[in-house]
Design a protein around this motif. Structure first.
Motif, short mmCIF file in Angstrom:
data_model
loop_
_atom_site.label_atom_id
_atom_site.label_comp_id
_atom_site.label_asym_id
_atom_site.label_seq_id
_atom_site.Cartn_x
_atom_site.Cartn_y
_atom_site.Cartn_z
N GLU A 118 -63.42 -19.08 -48.92
CA GLU A 118 -64.42 -19.65 -48.01
C GLU A 118 -65.02 -18.60 -47.08
N ALA A 119 -64.28 -17.51 -46.83
CA ALA A 119 -64.79 -16.46 -45.93
C ALA A 119 -65.71 -15.53 -46.73
N ASP A 120 -66.65 -14.89 -46.05
CA ASP A 120 -67.47 -13.89 -46.76
C ASP A 120 -66.62 -12.67 -47.04
N LEU A 121 -65.97 -12.15 -46.01
CA LEU A 121 -65.07 -11.02 -46.21
C LEU A 121 -63.76 -11.28 -45.50
N VAL A 122 -62.68 -10.89 -46.15
CA VAL A 122 -61.36 -10.97 -45.54
C VAL A 122 -60.94 -9.52 -45.28
N PHE A 123 -60.90 -9.13 -44.01
CA PHE A 123 -60.48 -7.77 -43.67
C PHE A 123 -58.95 -7.74 -43.60
N LEU A 124 -58.37 -7.06 -44.58
CA LEU A 124 -56.91 -7.00 -44.70
C LEU A 124 -56.41 -5.67 -44.16
N SER A 125 -55.61 -5.73 -43.11
CA SER A 125 -55.13 -4.49 -42.51
C SER A 125 -54.03 -3.87 -43.37
N LEU A 126 -54.33 -2.71 -43.92
CA LEU A 126 -53.32 -1.91 -44.63
C LEU A 126 -53.37 -0.53 -44.00
N ASP A 127 -52.25 -0.09 -43.50
CA ASP A 127 -52.26 1.18 -42.76
C ASP A 127 -51.66 2.32 -43.56
N GLY A 128 -51.58 2.13 -44.87
CA GLY A 128 -51.06 3.19 -45.72
C GLY A 128 -50.46 2.58 -46.97
N ASN A 155 -62.91 -11.03 -52.32
CA ASN A 155 -63.67 -10.72 -51.10
C ASN A 155 -62.82 -9.97 -50.08
N ILE A 156 -61.81 -9.23 -50.53
CA ILE A 156 -60.87 -8.60 -49.60
C ILE A 156 -61.25 -7.14 -49.36
N CYS A 157 -61.47 -6.82 -48.09
CA CYS A 157 -61.80 -5.44 -47.70
C CYS A 157 -60.61 -4.88 -46.93
N VAL A 158 -60.04 -3.80 -47.42
CA VAL A 158 -58.91 -3.18 -46.71
C VAL A 158 -59.42 -2.58 -45.40
N PHE A 159 -58.62 -2.76 -44.35
CA PHE A 159 -59.02 -2.35 -42.99
C PHE A 159 -57.93 -1.40 -42.50
N THR A 160 -58.29 -0.15 -42.27
CA THR A 160 -57.27 0.85 -41.95
C THR A 160 -57.58 1.55 -40.63
N ALA A 161 -56.63 1.53 -39.72
CA ALA A 161 -56.78 2.26 -38.45
C ALA A 161 -56.03 3.59 -38.60
N ILE A 162 -56.79 4.68 -38.63
CA ILE A 162 -56.18 5.99 -38.91
C ILE A 162 -55.53 6.55 -37.64
N ASN A 163 -54.27 6.94 -37.78
CA ASN A 163 -53.54 7.50 -36.63
C ASN A 163 -52.65 8.66 -37.10
N LYS A 164 -51.82 9.18 -36.20
CA LYS A 164 -50.95 10.33 -36.51
C LYS A 164 -50.05 10.06 -37.71
N VAL A 165 -49.62 8.80 -37.85
CA VAL A 165 -48.63 8.48 -38.88
C VAL A 165 -49.28 8.39 -40.27
N ASN A 166 -50.50 7.85 -40.34
CA ASN A 166 -51.07 7.56 -41.67
C ASN A 166 -52.29 8.42 -42.02
N GLN A 167 -52.51 9.49 -41.29
CA GLN A 167 -53.75 10.27 -41.49
C GLN A 167 -53.88 10.87 -42.90
N LYS A 168 -52.76 10.99 -43.61
CA LYS A 168 -52.83 11.57 -44.97
C LYS A 168 -52.97 10.50 -46.06
N GLU A 169 -53.17 9.26 -45.67
CA GLU A 169 -53.16 8.15 -46.65
C GLU A 169 -54.55 7.76 -47.14
N ILE A 170 -55.58 8.45 -46.65
CA ILE A 170 -56.96 8.00 -46.91
C ILE A 170 -57.26 7.93 -48.42
N SER A 171 -56.98 9.01 -49.14
CA SER A 171 -57.37 8.98 -50.57
C SER A 171 -56.49 8.03 -51.37
N SER A 172 -55.18 7.94 -51.03
CA SER A 172 -54.31 7.00 -51.77
C SER A 172 -54.79 5.56 -51.57
#
Ligand SMILES: C[S@@+](CC[C@H](N)C(=O)[O-])C[C@H]1O[C@@H](n2cnc3c(N)ncnc32)[C@H](O)[C@@H]1O
Ligand code: SF4
Ligand code: SF4
Length: 300
Positions: A118-128, A155-172
């Protein structure tokens, strides 16, 4: 998104630029601050432990619409925990549709379920990926991925807040999004240093490296839901804030841009790229406007 809605938003943007309007177009309603997680980087969970009523939220949504807001976000706390009697988040989305919003998006930690067509986009927080995500959020990654695969929607869009812990996870994470049919895109933010989370903020070099990596992912065609031209503006930190086109409402209380606007000094270190993007768009930046049409028609 319907083409007619995109056109109307374009007209709104044009008027904002020409007449220097500072009217909001994007509104977020906080439906509850209850949360089943206690993420290391978060400062907004379980403060008042309130579940707002269907009537309160509906009233806020109608008020948003009457003021000209057309993009609605429902967030929390954990948004998917919201309940009022036998009503759940789907009833809030239905109410939002009845009111007439062009876009209705949910932000969730993905632990409850992700079956929300029912939602247009579901922003799913994945931090790594698993280890890093769990380090930040607790042992929940496997359950979330099960929910991703069980969902009847793409309709799921991964939502990632980049910080000291997960900064190397972008490409994965970009790779993960490409390999999972129900994941439609990935949107990045950077850590915003709320009190006691300052140590998670990237330094200037780390931030530059992360932006570089996001740009490379975009160049390689990964489905990144950020406006490329605003990434350099974020790095320069010259954008106008708080962003007047965004508002948040929590239990009838209004905040320009984000709830964070009331915290002294925080906006100077803001990592929320949506604020950078909307602020830049409505300042009339042609490259950002072009990016917006390209990105929004691809993912929404
Ligand atoms: C506050 S949560 C609410 C919705 C839901 N509980 C979730 O985790 O998605 C909304 C988003 O804000 C992000 N967030 C929380 N603290 C942050 C911070 N200090 N800087 C940047 N983003 C943050 C979360 O990672 C999440 O993607
Ligand atoms: S799940 Fe969302 S609201 Fe809950 S602690 Fe994590 S970021 Fe905060
Ligand atoms: S600019 Fe907006 S999103 Fe960023 S910290 Fe300030 S109020 Fe929050």
């Amino acid at each position: 998104m319907k083409f007619s809605y995109l056109t109307k938003l374009g007209v709104f943007g044009l008027k904002s630029v020409l007449f220097k309007w500072e009217k909001p177009i994007l509104g977020t309603v906080i439906v509850t601050d209850f949360c089943n997680l206690d993420c290391k980087h978060c400062a907004v969970n379980n403060i008042n432990k309130v579940m707002h009523s269907f009537e309160t939220i509906s009233f806020e949504m109608q008020k948003f619409y009457d003021e000209g807001i057309r993009i609605l976000f429902l967030s929390g706390g954990e948004t998917m925990l919201w309940k009022d009697g036998n009503k759940d988040i789907k009833d809030l989305i239905a109410k939002g549709r009845e009111i007439g919003f062009y876009l209705i998006n949910i932000v969730t930690n993905g632990t409850v379920h992700l079956n929300i067509p029912e939602a247009d986009l579901v922003f799913l927080s994945l931090d790594g990926m698993k280890d890093v995500h769990n380090k930040i959020r607790g042992d929940v990654f496997d359950g979330i991925m099960k929910n991703v695969r069980k969902a009847n929607n793409t309709n799921i869009c991964v939502f990632t807040a980049i910080n000291k812990v997960n900064q190397k996870e972008i490409s994965s994470l970009c790779e993960l999004v490409r390999s999972e049919p129900n994941l439609n895109s990935i949107s990045f933010n950077f850590h915003t240093p709320y009190r006691l989370t300052e140590h998670l903020c990237l330094n200037t070099d780390e931030r530059r490296a992360a932006v570089q990596e996001i740009k490379e992912m975009i160049k390689k065609g990964y489905p990144v839901f950020n406006l490329p031209s605003t990434l350099d503006i974020f790095l320069k930190n010259t954008w106008k804030r708080p962003c007047r086109q965004c508002v948040v409402s929590e239990n009838g209380e209004r905040f320009d841009c984000g709830r964070c606007s009331v915290i002294p000094g925080l906006c100077e270190n803001c990592g929320y790229l949506f604020a950078v993007e909307f602020s830049t768009l409505f300042s009339g930046n042609i490259r950002a406007i072009f990016d917006m049409f390209r990105v929004y028609t691809r993912f929404v």
